[in-house]
Design an enzyme around this catalytic site. Structure first.
Site, short mmCIF file in Angstrom:
data_model
loop_
_atom_site.label_atom_id
_atom_site.label_comp_id
_atom_site.label_asym_id
_atom_site.label_seq_id
_atom_site.Cartn_x
_atom_site.Cartn_y
_atom_site.Cartn_z
N THR A 110 90.03 71.86 75.71
CA THR A 110 89.23 72.25 74.54
C THR A 110 87.75 72.39 74.89
O THR A 110 87.26 71.76 75.83
CB THR A 110 89.40 71.17 73.44
N ASP A 111 87.05 73.18 74.09
CA ASP A 111 85.59 73.28 74.27
C ASP A 111 84.87 72.02 73.80
O ASP A 111 83.69 71.83 74.09
CB ASP A 111 85.04 74.52 73.53
N GLU A 112 85.59 71.14 73.08
CA GLU A 112 84.93 69.95 72.54
C GLU A 112 84.47 68.99 73.63
O GLU A 112 83.65 68.11 73.39
CB GLU A 112 85.86 69.23 71.54
N TYR A 158 88.88 61.82 70.62
CA TYR A 158 89.72 62.95 71.05
C TYR A 158 89.08 63.71 72.21
O TYR A 158 89.68 63.90 73.27
CB TYR A 158 89.97 63.91 69.87
N LYS A 217 90.22 64.15 76.19
CA LYS A 217 90.49 65.45 76.83
C LYS A 217 89.55 65.64 78.03
O LYS A 217 89.95 66.16 79.07
CB LYS A 217 90.32 66.60 75.82
#
Ligand code: NAD
Ligand code: TYD
Length: 347
Positions: A131-133, A156, A160
């Protein structure tokens, strides 16, 4: 690629990916879907595929943290490629109950990497879906590139980020053939209605309030799920081993704009007595809420020739029409009925 092990294929993106691979991509091999069937995993997302492609699609109920079971799956089906989606994926849940995020996203990924390392001679590729998060929050300006330092804000995104680092370490240390994709927010068919778009869509249809965190000014970059699936396939086929590719829609929207658009399209398709914008309710903000995500995906565009096919306008309309047409799927999810359906099928 002949025998692909997809993890988490009963979730939102995994199910769309399997559907795309078997029905549209030109891939002629076999997919084995290993999924633990958490609350977010729904084998009903692939019932038609299981019937139509019974020789090319196999489902195994399995936890990626269970090394013995995952090894047996790898050997039984002569796996040569892994595409790893399985994860706990919802930020709000990770704030309330982070344990499962650490277990599945970090230990589960480590476990799969160990398996891949032990079968390296047979392995063509380990693709890690991320993810870009992981990059944290942007201010008003700028974009995430593949070189942006990691700065995750939620349990989260931290889990990741951790998994991305471990995948890269296995590539460098053990020469494992890996690729990584970091994608922006997805939307489309089969998304579990805890995420912004399906939650707002279904609440709006029911005349319930539409919770917008803070002032609704946080910005996300939205990508239609099939475009993400095409990007993953493109990277798996043509990406350079060891490389990371950012994936995004070049489609920045404030949350309030997204919610208002859903209201307006629904008002047009299913007229109500009053505009559904009246249901919008500003609620307490999410702790550690990242202000803005925006992806620079020029590496994927220029090196591999990918670009999204859907605009937000076409994608959101398709998504709304899908949820309207699939009211039985929605009802089963919301009544919790599919959980017992799963128990009946795979107990
Ligand atoms: P999802 O929550 O809809 O699905 C996750 C799937 O993984 C479910 O089927 C679940 O049963 C399965 N799973 C969970 N724990 C497992 C375990 N221990 N063993 C085996 N299976 C397990 O998630 P999603 O939105 O489809 O996301 C898929 C992947 O894409 C995740 O890795 C996520 O981080 C990443 N991603 C998601 C988005 C997004 O917008 N949804 C954006 C970028 C990246
Ligand atoms: P979400 O779909 O949970 O994805 P992520 O947190 O991974 O980006 O949320 C998207 C954006 O919408 C995020 O800024 C939080 C916000 N949001 C709301 O305003 N209300 C909601 O009910 C939800 C679930 C999210």
């Amino acid at each position: 690629m002949k025998n692909i092990l997809v993890t988490g294929g009963c979730g939102f993106i995994g199910a769309n990916f399997i559907r795309y691979m078997l029905e549209e991509s030109g891939f002629t091999g076999r997919i084995v879907n290993a999924d633990k069937l958490t609350y977010a995993g729904n084998p009903e997302n692939l019932t038609d595929i299981a019937l139509k492609s019974s020789t090319r699609y196999i489902f195994e109920k399995a936890d990626i943290c269970d090394a013995k079971t995952m090894s047996a799956i790898f050997d039984t089906y002569d796996i040569d490629t892994i595409c790893h989606f399985a994860a706990e994926s919802h930020v709000d849940r990770s704030i309330a109950e982070p344990d499962a995020f650490m277990r599945t996203n970090i230990i589960g990924t480590f476990n799969l990497l160990e398996l891949a390392k032990s079968r390296k001679d047979k392995l063509n590729l380990f693709h890690h879906v991320s993810t870009d998060e992981v990059y944290g929050s942007l201010g008003e300006q700028g974009f995430f590139t593949e070189r942006t330092p990691y700065d995750p804000s939620s349990p989260y995104s931290a889990s990741k980020a951790s998994s991305d680092h471990i995948v890269r370490a296995y590539s460098r240390t053990y020469a494992l053939p890996v690729t990584i994709s970091n994608c922006s927010n997805n939307y489309g068919p089969y998304q579990f209605p805890e995420k912004l778009i399906p939650l707002v869509l279904l609440n709006a249809l029911d005349g319930k309030s539409l919770p917008v965190y803070g002032k609704g000014e946080n910005v996300r970059d939205w990508l239609y799920v099939k475009d993400h699936c095409i990007a993953i396939r493109t990277i798996m086929q043509n990406g350079t081993r060891g490389e990371t590719y950012n994936v995004g829609g070049r489609c920045e929207k404030k949350n309030i704009e997204v919610v208002e658009t859903i209201c307006d399209v629904l008002d047009e398709l299913v007229p109500a007595q009053a505009s559904r914008r009246g249901l919008i309710t500003f609620v307490k903000d999410r702790p550690g809420h990242d202000l803005r995500y925006a992806i620079d995906c020029s590496k994927l565009e220029t090196e591999l020739g990918w670009k999204p096919q859907e605009s937000f306008e076409t994608g959101i309309r398709k998504t709304i029409l899908w949820y309207l047409k699939n009211s039985e799927w929605v009802e089963r999810i919301r009544s919790g009925e599919y959980q017992s359906w799963i128990l009946r099928q795979y107990a």
